[in-house]
Design a protein around this motif. Structure first.
Motif, PDB file in Angstrom:
ATOM      1  N   TYR A 195       0.824  -1.218   0.000  1.00  0.00           N
ATOM      2  CA  TYR A 195       0.000   0.000   0.000  1.00  0.00           C
ATOM      3  C   TYR A 195       0.857   1.268   0.000  1.00  0.00           C
ATOM      4  O   TYR A 195       1.989   1.302   0.467  1.00  0.00           O
ATOM      5  N   ILE A 196       0.242   2.295  -0.591  1.00  0.00           N
ATOM      6  CA  ILE A 196       0.723   3.671  -0.537  1.00  0.00           C
ATOM      7  C   ILE A 196      -0.072   4.353   0.573  1.00  0.00           C
ATOM      8  O   ILE A 196      -1.295   4.196   0.649  1.00  0.00           O
ATOM      9  N   LEU A 197       0.586   5.119   1.421  1.00  0.00           N
ATOM     10  CA  LEU A 197      -0.029   5.622   2.647  1.00  0.00           C
ATOM     11  C   LEU A 197      -0.141   7.143   2.658  1.00  0.00           C
ATOM     12  O   LEU A 197       0.751   7.859   2.198  1.00  0.00           O
ATOM     13  N   TYR A 198      -1.255   7.625   3.206  1.00  0.00           N
ATOM     14  CA  TYR A 198      -1.434   9.038   3.568  1.00  0.00           C
ATOM     15  C   TYR A 198      -1.933   9.096   5.000  1.00  0.00           C
ATOM     16  O   TYR A 198      -2.805   8.306   5.397  1.00  0.00           O
ATOM     17  N   VAL A 199      -1.408  10.033   5.794  1.00  0.00           N
ATOM     18  CA  VAL A 199      -1.862  10.250   7.168  1.00  0.00           C
ATOM     19  C   VAL A 199      -2.156  11.727   7.343  1.00  0.00           C
ATOM     20  O   VAL A 199      -1.310  12.580   7.026  1.00  0.00           O
ATOM     21  N   GLY A 200      -3.339  12.047   7.853  1.00  0.00           N
ATOM     22  CA  GLY A 200      -3.681  13.453   8.095  1.00  0.00           C
ATOM     23  C   GLY A 200      -5.157  13.699   7.924  1.00  0.00           C
ATOM     24  O   GLY A 200      -5.943  12.777   7.694  1.00  0.00           O
ATOM     25  N   ARG A 201      -5.543  14.955   8.045  1.00  0.00           N
ATOM     26  CA  ARG A 201      -6.943  15.322   7.856  1.00  0.00           C
ATOM     27  C   ARG A 201      -7.356  15.098   6.413  1.00  0.00           C
ATOM     28  O   ARG A 201      -6.541  15.126   5.502  1.00  0.00           O
ATOM     29  N   LEU A 202      -8.650  14.894   6.237  1.00  0.00           N
ATOM     30  CA  LEU A 202      -9.222  14.813   4.897  1.00  0.00           C
ATOM     31  C   LEU A 202     -10.034  16.087   4.678  1.00  0.00           C
ATOM     32  O   LEU A 202     -11.146  16.224   5.179  1.00  0.00           O
ATOM     33  N   ASP A 203      -9.439  17.037   3.980  1.00  0.00           N
ATOM     34  CA  ASP A 203     -10.160  18.261   3.646  1.00  0.00           C
ATOM     35  C   ASP A 203      -9.519  18.910   2.427  1.00  0.00           C
ATOM     36  O   ASP A 203      -8.540  18.400   1.871  1.00  0.00           O
ATOM     37  N   VAL A 204     -10.075  20.029   2.007  1.00  0.00           N
ATOM     38  CA  VAL A 204      -9.620  20.684   0.781  1.00  0.00           C
ATOM     39  C   VAL A 204      -8.155  21.071   0.875  1.00  0.00           C
ATOM     40  O   VAL A 204      -7.373  20.856  -0.063  1.00  0.00           O
ATOM     41  N   LEU A 229      -5.696   5.591   3.497  1.00  0.00           N
ATOM     42  CA  LEU A 229      -5.832   6.931   4.068  1.00  0.00           C
ATOM     43  C   LEU A 229      -6.138   6.784   5.553  1.00  0.00           C
ATOM     44  O   LEU A 229      -7.166   6.213   5.920  1.00  0.00           O
ATOM     45  N   VAL A 230      -5.255   7.274   6.406  1.00  0.00           N
ATOM     46  CA  VAL A 230      -5.461   7.206   7.854  1.00  0.00           C
ATOM     47  C   VAL A 230      -5.818   8.598   8.344  1.00  0.00           C
ATOM     48  O   VAL A 230      -5.044   9.544   8.182  1.00  0.00           O
ATOM     49  N   SER A 231      -6.996   8.731   8.947  1.00  0.00           N
ATOM     50  CA  SER A 231      -7.466  10.050   9.358  1.00  0.00           C
ATOM     51  C   SER A 231      -8.441   9.945  10.516  1.00  0.00           C
ATOM     52  O   SER A 231      -9.160   8.949  10.646  1.00  0.00           O
ATOM     53  N   ASN A 232      -8.488  10.984  11.368  1.00  0.00           N
ATOM     54  CA  ASN A 232      -9.528  11.047  12.388  1.00  0.00           C
ATOM     55  C   ASN A 232     -10.602  12.053  12.021  1.00  0.00           C
ATOM     56  O   ASN A 232     -11.461  12.382  12.822  1.00  0.00           O
ATOM     57  N   LYS A 233     -10.547  12.578  10.807  1.00  0.00           N
ATOM     58  CA  LYS A 233     -11.568  13.488  10.293  1.00  0.00           C
ATOM     59  C   LYS A 233     -12.017  12.961   8.938  1.00  0.00           C
ATOM     60  O   LYS A 233     -11.223  12.878   8.006  1.00  0.00           O
ATOM     61  N   TRP A 234     -13.287  12.601   8.822  1.00  0.00           N
ATOM     62  CA  TRP A 234     -13.685  11.972   7.558  1.00  0.00           C
ATOM     63  C   TRP A 234     -14.984  12.512   6.963  1.00  0.00           C
ATOM     64  O   TRP A 234     -15.592  11.897   6.117  1.00  0.00           O
ATOM     65  N   GLY A 235     -15.420  13.712   7.388  1.00  0.00           N
ATOM     66  CA  GLY A 235     -16.585  14.315   6.749  1.00  0.00           C
ATOM     67  C   GLY A 235     -16.340  14.562   5.270  1.00  0.00           C
ATOM     68  O   GLY A 235     -17.225  14.350   4.431  1.00  0.00           O
ATOM     69  N   TYR A 236     -15.126  14.999   4.933  1.00  0.00           N
ATOM     70  CA  TYR A 236     -14.760  15.249   3.544  1.00  0.00           C
ATOM     71  C   TYR A 236     -14.740  13.952   2.741  1.00  0.00           C
ATOM     72  O   TYR A 236     -15.007  13.949   1.537  1.00  0.00           O
ATOM     73  N   TRP A 237     -14.433  12.855   3.404  1.00  0.00           N
ATOM     74  CA  TRP A 237     -14.494  11.542   2.755  1.00  0.00           C
ATOM     75  C   TRP A 237     -15.920  11.267   2.287  1.00  0.00           C
ATOM     76  O   TRP A 237     -16.135  10.895   1.126  1.00  0.00           O
ATOM     77  N   ASP A 238     -16.875  11.437   3.161  1.00  0.00           N
ATOM     78  CA  ASP A 238     -18.266  11.151   2.826  1.00  0.00           C
ATOM     79  C   ASP A 238     -18.790  12.064   1.725  1.00  0.00           C
ATOM     80  O   ASP A 238     -19.522  11.631   0.831  1.00  0.00           O
ATOM     81  N   GLN A 239     -18.398  13.326   1.778  1.00  0.00           N
ATOM     82  CA  GLN A 239     -18.978  14.319   0.871  1.00  0.00           C
ATOM     83  C   GLN A 239     -18.292  14.376  -0.486  1.00  0.00           C
ATOM     84  O   GLN A 239     -18.952  14.632  -1.498  1.00  0.00           O
ATOM     85  N   VAL A 240     -16.976  14.154  -0.519  1.00  0.00           N
ATOM     86  CA  VAL A 240     -16.223  14.400  -1.756  1.00  0.00           C
ATOM     87  C   VAL A 240     -15.446  13.165  -2.229  1.00  0.00           C
ATOM     88  O   VAL A 240     -15.587  12.746  -3.386  1.00  0.00           O
ATOM     89  N   LEU A 280      -1.563  21.333   0.773  1.00  0.00           N
ATOM     90  CA  LEU A 280      -1.385  22.698   0.278  1.00  0.00           C
ATOM     91  C   LEU A 280      -1.075  23.681   1.391  1.00  0.00           C
ATOM     92  O   LEU A 280      -0.572  24.779   1.137  1.00  0.00           O
ATOM     93  N   ARG A 281      -1.424  23.330   2.630  1.00  0.00           N
ATOM     94  CA  ARG A 281      -1.330  24.252   3.747  1.00  0.00           C
ATOM     95  C   ARG A 281      -0.667  23.591   4.954  1.00  0.00           C
ATOM     96  O   ARG A 281      -1.233  22.669   5.538  1.00  0.00           O
ATOM     97  N   GLU A 282       0.512  24.029   5.331  1.00  0.00           N
ATOM     98  CA  GLU A 282       1.193  23.497   6.504  1.00  0.00           C
ATOM     99  C   GLU A 282       2.010  24.590   7.177  1.00  0.00           C
ATOM    100  O   GLU A 282       2.829  25.242   6.531  1.00  0.00           O
ATOM    101  N   GLY A 283       1.782  24.756   8.483  1.00  0.00           N
ATOM    102  CA  GLY A 283       2.652  25.620   9.256  1.00  0.00           C
ATOM    103  C   GLY A 283       3.946  24.909   9.613  1.00  0.00           C
ATOM    104  O   GLY A 283       4.994  25.516   9.814  1.00  0.00           O
ATOM    105  N   TYR A 284       3.861  23.581   9.692  1.00  0.00           N
ATOM    106  CA  TYR A 284       5.039  22.740   9.938  1.00  0.00           C
ATOM    107  C   TYR A 284       4.934  21.495   9.056  1.00  0.00           C
ATOM    108  O   TYR A 284       5.626  21.383   8.069  1.00  0.00           O
ATOM    109  N   GLY A 285       4.079  20.548   9.401  1.00  0.00           N
ATOM    110  CA  GLY A 285       3.888  19.359   8.577  1.00  0.00           C
ATOM    111  C   GLY A 285       4.645  18.162   9.091  1.00  0.00           C
ATOM    112  O   GLY A 285       5.688  17.778   8.542  1.00  0.00           O
ATOM    113  N   SER A 286       4.131  17.520  10.166  1.00  0.00           N
ATOM    114  CA  SER A 286       4.826  16.394  10.790  1.00  0.00           C
ATOM    115  C   SER A 286       4.784  15.083  10.006  1.00  0.00           C
ATOM    116  O   SER A 286       5.775  14.341  10.030  1.00  0.00           O
TER     117      SER A 286
END
Length: 372
Positions: A195-204, A229-240, A280-286
């Motif tokens: 697998y290819i992995l992404y970790v973080g919020r799911l949003d625009v 996709l590993v995330s604790n925010k998934w409203g954007y998943w459902d909608q988009v 697209l948006r990171e103040g740091y980006g862990s």
């Protein structure tokens, strides 16, 4: 060292584990590791008190707030700001350190106050509505009422100075720390596929749709891979995202993992063939640094702080919203994976700059300059 440093954790509610909470947890981890916890007091919100007491019983813990205050929505922020001020002035520490600047800690207090502003992304991205106005008002107040302002990257420092050039004399970049749990004896996640992995919020702003579209382009070429996709925010998943997944027959190829434990998160990192961070948006980006800690090849954008924080050591693609460019980069990296020695060099470089020992000491030493 004097036992008069108060660390504000009132922004943490019910065991939040997002980036701003982890910033504080990593600092507390350094303090415990250095055996200097007796010099610090933790101030907690009543909703987060049980969690903090369980996780950090070694500290003296003070609490503000009552459960009935959760139901007075329109004046709640004002009430907590006043309670914070009264409590801090009564405890009378020499220094208050606020790991997340917000309305709770915005008012002037008698002790010296250091606040951390992680970034000002929402001041750029939000429409100029009521939420934007309230955020600006809060920013104005704590900027004025703080003795020092700490941030986490030169990029974020530039953002702050764009809005508040007058704070330059009291603004400091102390970076951010990155850590993963001890992996000795821990087994990589083995779900039965590569697998290819992404970790973080799911949003625009995290631009995950570009990654999903890129994967859709190569799905018939990388037939043995799935996108996780590993995330604790998934409203954007459902909608988009999920509608696109369904429309393109990716239901068996794109896997959403909701709110996994820290141990399982490490295992997901360890088992990945490739980590992709299209933000697209990171103040740091862990997350890209976390993946590199696990010696996983990483593809990232160069947006905002990412090229600075990752030191130009990763694989990058441009433009950030171009799924074709990302698909080509994924294929190129999978076709020519870096050696273990190359990945070790990247890991070692990040540890030398972002470990809890390095950044924790830097923050504590900074606080001590005001603790007199």
């Amino acid at each position: 060292m004097n036992k008069r440093v108060l660390i504000d954790l009132t922004y943490i509610r019910e065991g939040v584990h997002d980036g701003i909470a982890k910033y504080a947890y990593r600092l507390l981890e350094y303090i415990l590791k250095s055996d200097i916890q007796d010099h610090y007091i933790l101030l907690v919100h009543q909703r987060g008190a049980d969690f903090i007491r369980k996780e950090f019983p070694q500290f003296q813990i003070e609490q503000i707030g009552k459960s009935w205050m959760n139901h007075v929505k329109f004046v709640r922020a004002y009430l907590y700001a006043v309670l914070f001020k009264l409590k801090v002035n009564r405890l009378a520490p020499n220094v208050v350190f606020c790991p997340y600047a917000n309305e709770n800690c915005s008012l002037r207090v008698k002790p010296k106050k250091i606040v951390v502003t992680h970034d000002m992304q929402l001041r750029y991205d939000l429409p100029k509505n009521l939420e934007w106005f309230l955020r600006k008002t809060t920013d104005d107040i704590y900027m004025r009422n703080s003795d020092a302002i700490v941030t986490i990257s030169n990029f974020s420092k530039g953002q702050i100075l764009h809005f508040y050039p007058e704070v330059e004399r009291k603004l400091y970049n102390l970076s951010n720390s990155v850590s993963m749990i001890e992996t000795e004896g821990l087994q990589p996640m083995m779900p039965g596929y590569k697998y290819i992995l992404y970790v973080g919020r799911l949003d625009v702003m995290k631009n995950v749709m570009t990654l999903v579209k890129a994967f859709n382009r190569i799905k018939d070429t990388v037939t043995g891979y799935k996108l996780v996709l590993v995330s604790n925010k998934w409203g954007y998943w459902d909608q988009v995202i999920h509608p696109f997944v369904k429309d393109n027959g990716l239901d068996e190829k794109v896997v959403l993992i909701k709110s996994c434990s820290e141990t399982d998160l490490s295992r997901w990192y360890m088992g990945a063939s490739l980590f992709v961070f299209p933000s697209l948006r990171e103040g740091y980006g862990s997350p890209p640094v976390e993946a590199a800690y696990m010696k996983i090849p990483v593809i990232s954008t160069k947006c905002d702080s990412l090229e600075e924080v990752t030191m130009g050591l990763l694989n990058y693609y441009e433009p950030p919203k171009n799924d074709r460019a990302l698909a080509e980069t994924i294929m190129a990296v999978l076709g020519n994976l870096p050696s273990s020695d190359e990945l070790q060099i990247i890991k070692d470089t990040y540890i030398q700059n972002y470990s809890i020992d390095v950044v924790g000491k830097r923050i504590c030493d900074f606080i001590e300059k005001y603790n007199c």
